[in-house]
Design a protein around this motif. Structure first.
Motif, PDB file in Angstrom:
ATOM      1  N   UNK A 193       0.791  -1.219   0.000  1.00  0.00           N
ATOM      2  CA  UNK A 193       0.000   0.000   0.000  1.00  0.00           C
ATOM      3  C   UNK A 193       0.824   1.269   0.000  1.00  0.00           C
ATOM      4  N   UNK A 194       2.123   1.174   0.143  1.00  0.00           N
ATOM      5  CA  UNK A 194       2.962   2.377   0.155  1.00  0.00           C
ATOM      6  C   UNK A 194       3.192   2.856  -1.285  1.00  0.00           C
ATOM      7  N   UNK A 195       3.208   4.149  -1.441  1.00  0.00           N
ATOM      8  CA  UNK A 195       3.329   4.774  -2.766  1.00  0.00           C
ATOM      9  C   UNK A 195       4.607   5.594  -2.801  1.00  0.00           C
ATOM     10  N   UNK A 196       5.390   5.428  -3.859  1.00  0.00           N
ATOM     11  CA  UNK A 196       6.593   6.238  -4.028  1.00  0.00           C
ATOM     12  C   UNK A 196       6.203   7.633  -4.500  1.00  0.00           C
ATOM     13  N   UNK A 197       6.952   8.623  -4.044  1.00  0.00           N
ATOM     14  CA  UNK A 197       6.659   9.982  -4.474  1.00  0.00           C
ATOM     15  C   UNK A 197       6.933  10.979  -3.366  1.00  0.00           C
ATOM     16  N   UNK A 198       6.366  12.177  -3.521  1.00  0.00           N
ATOM     17  CA  UNK A 198       6.603  13.222  -2.527  1.00  0.00           C
ATOM     18  C   UNK A 198       6.007  12.851  -1.175  1.00  0.00           C
ATOM     19  N   UNK A 199       6.661  13.283  -0.150  1.00  0.00           N
ATOM     20  CA  UNK A 199       6.197  12.981   1.218  1.00  0.00           C
ATOM     21  C   UNK A 199       6.664  14.076   2.160  1.00  0.00           C
ATOM     22  N   UNK A 200       6.268  13.950   3.392  1.00  0.00           N
ATOM     23  CA  UNK A 200       6.749  14.864   4.448  1.00  0.00           C
ATOM     24  C   UNK A 200       7.236  14.032   5.613  1.00  0.00           C
ATOM     25  N   UNK A 201       8.208  14.599   6.290  1.00  0.00           N
ATOM     26  CA  UNK A 201       8.749  13.967   7.502  1.00  0.00           C
ATOM     27  C   UNK A 201       8.379  14.865   8.677  1.00  0.00           C
ATOM     28  N   UNK A 202       7.631  14.316   9.607  1.00  0.00           N
ATOM     29  CA  UNK A 202       7.112  15.102  10.729  1.00  0.00           C
ATOM     30  C   UNK A 202       7.807  14.660  11.999  1.00  0.00           C
ATOM     31  N   UNK A 203       8.352  15.635  12.706  1.00  0.00           N
ATOM     32  CA  UNK A 203       9.014  15.349  13.992  1.00  0.00           C
ATOM     33  C   UNK A 203       8.091  15.759  15.140  1.00  0.00           C
ATOM     34  N   UNK A 204       7.884  14.838  16.073  1.00  0.00           N
ATOM     35  CA  UNK A 204       6.980  15.070  17.211  1.00  0.00           C
ATOM     36  C   UNK A 204       7.761  14.899  18.497  1.00  0.00           C
ATOM     37  N   UNK A 205       7.525  15.817  19.431  1.00  0.00           N
ATOM     38  CA  UNK A 205       8.165  15.734  20.750  1.00  0.00           C
ATOM     39  C   UNK A 205       7.107  15.495  21.818  1.00  0.00           C
ATOM     40  N   UNK A 206       7.371  14.542  22.718  1.00  0.00           N
ATOM     41  CA  UNK A 206       6.514  14.281  23.875  1.00  0.00           C
ATOM     42  C   UNK A 206       7.268  14.590  25.159  1.00  0.00           C
ATOM     43  N   UNK A 207       6.554  15.125  26.138  1.00  0.00           N
ATOM     44  CA  UNK A 207       7.108  15.382  27.461  1.00  0.00           C
ATOM     45  C   UNK A 207       6.221  14.687  28.489  1.00  0.00           C
ATOM     46  N   UNK A 208       6.877  13.847  29.303  1.00  0.00           N
ATOM     47  CA  UNK A 208       6.142  13.121  30.352  1.00  0.00           C
ATOM     48  C   UNK A 208       6.205  13.920  31.649  1.00  0.00           C
ATOM     49  N   UNK A 209       5.133  14.623  31.948  1.00  0.00           N
ATOM     50  CA  UNK A 209       5.092  15.450  33.153  1.00  0.00           C
ATOM     51  C   UNK A 209       4.574  14.716  34.374  1.00  0.00           C
ATOM     52  N   UNK A 210       4.365  13.405  34.257  1.00  0.00           N
ATOM     53  CA  UNK A 210       3.855  12.632  35.393  1.00  0.00           C
ATOM     54  C   UNK A 210       5.016  12.128  36.250  1.00  0.00           C
ATOM     55  N   UNK A 211       4.678  11.459  37.350  1.00  0.00           N
ATOM     56  CA  UNK A 211       5.684  10.884  38.237  1.00  0.00           C
ATOM     57  C   UNK A 211       5.919   9.403  37.926  1.00  0.00           C
ATOM     58  N   UNK A 212       5.306   8.919  36.823  1.00  0.00           N
ATOM     59  CA  UNK A 212       5.438   7.518  36.440  1.00  0.00           C
ATOM     60  C   UNK A 212       5.970   7.407  35.014  1.00  0.00           C
ATOM     61  N   UNK A 213       6.644   6.299  34.706  1.00  0.00           N
ATOM     62  CA  UNK A 213       7.101   6.081  33.319  1.00  0.00           C
ATOM     63  C   UNK A 213       5.900   6.001  32.382  1.00  0.00           C
ATOM     64  N   UNK A 214       6.122   6.423  31.140  1.00  0.00           N
ATOM     65  CA  UNK A 214       5.046   6.446  30.144  1.00  0.00           C
ATOM     66  C   UNK A 214       5.406   5.503  29.005  1.00  0.00           C
ATOM     67  N   UNK A 215       4.523   4.542  28.735  1.00  0.00           N
ATOM     68  CA  UNK A 215       4.735   3.621  27.613  1.00  0.00           C
ATOM     69  C   UNK A 215       4.468   4.355  26.309  1.00  0.00           C
ATOM     70  N   UNK A 216       5.404   4.248  25.365  1.00  0.00           N
ATOM     71  CA  UNK A 216       5.295   4.998  24.116  1.00  0.00           C
ATOM     72  C   UNK A 216       4.812   4.151  22.944  1.00  0.00           C
ATOM     73  N   UNK A 217       4.693   2.845  23.139  1.00  0.00           N
ATOM     74  CA  UNK A 217       4.365   1.959  22.023  1.00  0.00           C
ATOM     75  C   UNK A 217       2.984   2.250  21.430  1.00  0.00           C
ATOM     76  N   UNK A 218       2.070   2.832  22.250  1.00  0.00           N
ATOM     77  CA  UNK A 218       0.709   3.083  21.765  1.00  0.00           C
ATOM     78  C   UNK A 218       0.490   4.521  21.327  1.00  0.00           C
ATOM     79  N   UNK A 219       1.534   5.325  21.306  1.00  0.00           N
ATOM     80  CA  UNK A 219       1.393   6.697  20.816  1.00  0.00           C
ATOM     81  C   UNK A 219       1.047   6.647  19.328  1.00  0.00           C
ATOM     82  N   UNK A 220       0.039   7.422  18.936  1.00  0.00           N
ATOM     83  CA  UNK A 220      -0.373   7.444  17.523  1.00  0.00           C
ATOM     84  C   UNK A 220      -0.194   8.833  16.935  1.00  0.00           C
TER      85      UNK A 220
END
Length: 220
Positions: A127-154
């Motif tokens: 399903x992937x198509x060759x051609x123009x694309x964009x690369x998006x950089x996202x930053x997350x900050x965990x402000x809690x007192x517990x570790x945050x699992x990142x595997x489910x970040x969408x």
């Protein structure tokens, strides 16, 4: 012994006078007794009437309102408005912010888009198509007192005024998605690639959620 006419006339007059006195005396006595009886009856009747109406009846109380057989229905609090699914994204939207703003994902976890770079990719996956694309950089900050699992970040991207979903390029060497665990108080960055026509890359919309089923934040 004979009685003179004068003496007989005197005796007759005295007898008549005595009879009249007796008759009048009896009449006055009868009238007095009737007056006493007729005068006392109204007073007795009035007294009896007053006593029968004014005197409280022992063993009774004033009428009170009967308790209702059923309680009045409780006033229910008006329900809080529930979040609805945004048809464009098929998700519940927590908030919408500018593309370069910091957003709260809920629970003291924040996100922001730190970079958007035009790119060209060669599709190699299904399903992937060759051609123009964009690369998006996202930053997350965990402000809690517990570790945050990142595997489910969408992270998803859309383009154009019709908010068309952009196809993700998972096999792009420049893509490095969130994974692992983010420590309490720490931040992390990840990169996502999407196929986007060159002329639509200036009108991007990006959505981020911290876990599956969590509301999304819309950047754009």
């Amino acid at each position: 012994m004979t009685t003179s006419p004068k003496r007989r006339a005197r005796r007759l007059a005295i007898g008549v006078t005595a009879g009249v006195v007796l008759v009048l005396g009896g009449g006055f006595a009868w009238a007095g007794s009737q007056g006493v009886e007729s005068g006392s009856s109204p007073r007795q009747t009035e007294t009896t009437s007053r006593s029968s109406t004014d005197a409280p009846v022992l063993g009774t109380s004033r009428p009170t309102s009967e308790p209702s057989s059923s309680r009045a229905p409780a006033i229910e609090a008006a329900p809080l408005p529930s979040a609805s699914v945004e048809p464009v994204f098929g998700e519940i939207v927590l908030s919408t912010v500018p593309i370069d703003a910091m957003a709260d994902l809920g629970g003291l976890v924040t996100a922001r888009i730190t970079d958007i770079t035009p790119d060209t990719v060669v599709g190699s996956g299904v399903g992937e198509v060759s051609g123009p694309s964009v690369r998006i950089e996202v930053e997350l900050v965990n402000g809690t007192a517990q570790p945050l699992a990142l595997a489910e970040v969408t992270v998803n991207a859309y383009f154009g005024p019709d908010v068309v979903p952009a196809s993700p390029i998972l096999a792009n060497k420049n893509a490095e998605e969130f994974s692992g665990t983010l420590a309490a108080g720490a931040s992390a960055r990840a990169h996502y690639s999407f196929s986007v026509p060159t002329d639509e890359q200036g009108a991007l919309t990006v959505t981020v959620s911290k876990a599956a089923g969590s509301p999304i934040v819309v950047f754009g």
